[in-house]
Design an enzyme around this catalytic site. Sequence first.
Site, PDB file in Angstrom:
ATOM      1  N   CYS A  99      -6.088   6.165   7.403  1.00 29.66           N
ATOM      2  CA  CYS A  99      -5.381   5.167   6.598  1.00 29.66           C
ATOM      3  C   CYS A  99      -4.406   4.469   7.525  1.00 29.66           C
ATOM      4  O   CYS A  99      -3.392   5.049   7.928  1.00 29.66           O
ATOM      5  CB  CYS A  99      -4.661   5.827   5.426  1.00 29.66           C
ATOM      6  SG  CYS A  99      -3.743   4.670   4.392  1.00 29.66           S
ATOM      7  N   CYS A 111      -4.823  -2.687   2.814  1.00 35.00           N
ATOM      8  CA  CYS A 111      -5.575  -1.596   3.446  1.00 35.00           C
ATOM      9  C   CYS A 111      -5.544  -1.840   4.946  1.00 35.00           C
ATOM     10  O   CYS A 111      -6.125  -2.816   5.435  1.00 35.00           O
ATOM     11  CB  CYS A 111      -7.011  -1.555   2.931  1.00 35.00           C
ATOM     12  SG  CYS A 111      -8.060  -0.331   3.763  1.00 35.00           S
ATOM     13  N   GLY A 112      -4.835  -0.975   5.672  1.00 36.17           N
ATOM     14  CA  GLY A 112      -4.651  -1.197   7.100  1.00 36.17           C
ATOM     15  C   GLY A 112      -5.935  -1.135   7.894  1.00 36.17           C
ATOM     16  O   GLY A 112      -6.247  -2.042   8.686  1.00 36.17           O
ATOM     17  N   ASN A 147      -6.579  10.522  -1.054  1.00 32.68           N
ATOM     18  CA  ASN A 147      -6.658   9.358  -1.929  1.00 32.68           C
ATOM     19  C   ASN A 147      -6.049   9.689  -3.293  1.00 32.68           C
ATOM     20  O   ASN A 147      -5.874  10.851  -3.652  1.00 32.68           O
ATOM     21  CB  ASN A 147      -8.122   8.938  -2.132  1.00 32.68           C
ATOM     22  CG  ASN A 147      -8.762   8.428  -0.871  1.00 32.68           C
ATOM     23  OD1 ASN A 147      -8.204   7.588  -0.167  1.00 32.68           O
ATOM     24  ND2 ASN A 147      -9.945   8.940  -0.559  1.00 32.68           N
ATOM     25  N   ARG A 175     -12.337   3.197  -1.680  1.00 36.05           N
ATOM     26  CA  ARG A 175     -12.940   4.398  -2.275  1.00 36.05           C
ATOM     27  C   ARG A 175     -11.833   5.407  -2.563  1.00 36.05           C
ATOM     28  O   ARG A 175     -10.960   5.660  -1.741  1.00 36.05           O
ATOM     29  CB  ARG A 175     -13.984   4.997  -1.338  1.00 36.05           C
ATOM     30  CG  ARG A 175     -13.416   5.393   0.001  1.00 36.05           C
ATOM     31  CD  ARG A 175     -14.377   6.168   0.875  1.00 36.05           C
ATOM     32  NE  ARG A 175     -13.688   6.569   2.097  1.00 36.05           N
ATOM     33  CZ  ARG A 175     -14.155   7.432   2.958  1.00 36.05           C
ATOM     34  NH1 ARG A 175     -15.333   7.998   2.774  1.00 36.05           N
ATOM     35  NH2 ARG A 175     -13.474   7.760   4.041  1.00 36.05           N
ATOM     36  N   ASN A 217       0.883  -1.169   0.000  1.00 34.21           N
ATOM     37  CA  ASN A 217       0.000   0.000   0.000  1.00 34.21           C
ATOM     38  C   ASN A 217       0.920   1.218   0.000  1.00 34.21           C
ATOM     39  O   ASN A 217       1.536   1.537   1.020  1.00 34.21           O
ATOM     40  CB  ASN A 217      -0.869  -0.043   1.251  1.00 34.21           C
ATOM     41  CG  ASN A 217      -2.069   0.870   1.238  1.00 34.21           C
ATOM     42  OD1 ASN A 217      -2.717   1.012   2.264  1.00 34.21           O
ATOM     43  ND2 ASN A 217      -2.397   1.487   0.120  1.00 34.21           N
TER      44      ASN A 217
END
EC number: 5.1.1.7
Length: 281
Positions: free
Chosen positions: A81, A220-221, A72, A212, A11
């Site tokens: 995040c 994705c943490g 994002n 999103r 990520n």
Amino acid sequence: MQFSKGHGTGNDFVLLPDPDGQLDLTPSIVSTLCDRRRGIGADGVLRVVRAAKHPEAVEHAGTAEWFMDYWNSDGSLAEMCGNGVRVFTRYLISTGLADPVGGTLPIATRAGVVRAEVGDGEISVDLGPPRIGGGGVATLGGFTLAGTAVDCGNPHLVCVLPASVDLASLDLTRSPGFDPALFPSGVNVEFVASAPPVDGADLHVLMRVYERGSAETLSCGSGTCAVAAVALRDAGRTAGVVAVDVPGGRLTVTVDEQSCWLAGPAVLVAHGEINLAGLTA
């Protein structure tokens, strides 16, 4: 413009040092920075700014010196995040901007102040207890999949797949459908499959995610925390350790009634300078 590049289990993020909040960052600049052909390439941008110098974080300045201004890849803003906080912490320590007290460093985010801990090779962050909500559905490629809403500072919809649906075969090149009345600000959708037991964890699952504002990411943490909370609930547990395998590696989530610790690698891979005029040309 100075920048660094880092990632947590794939990520990845562009980090922009802006201690005094003077950078005129726009959605267009962010989306171009994150473009993997025209920019540096990333899932998002982390602007490194003092909490006292940012209007959305000034109320936290007495608790946390630094604010993670997270964008994002499409130029939209996000509240939280989990991997980003861990990479942000790595950057602060590596550049000498912050020194953990007792191994702990507070970081201000749009979801509030979170605590990061620096260990041997890993950075952990306490995102607070996940808040499990009601049910929802996601639609994807002809499937209608039942899910559970979870708030981890940002919204998630965790869909545990039936045995008849193969996780690897899901087409996440486009956004899953969801109920906008349930998620008016959008939602990260996680798809989960069971996995064989592993040492050091009470449960072990596999996960893919459509974020999103960023599309499918390798990790994705906050999503792994949401998945861990649902996995523990489904197993009849209120606390425990869950190993979550994402396409970019493995994250470990430890949940109890007061906290949700997300642990894994956080790596800086590059530092440099980018021509802003070239980005906007």
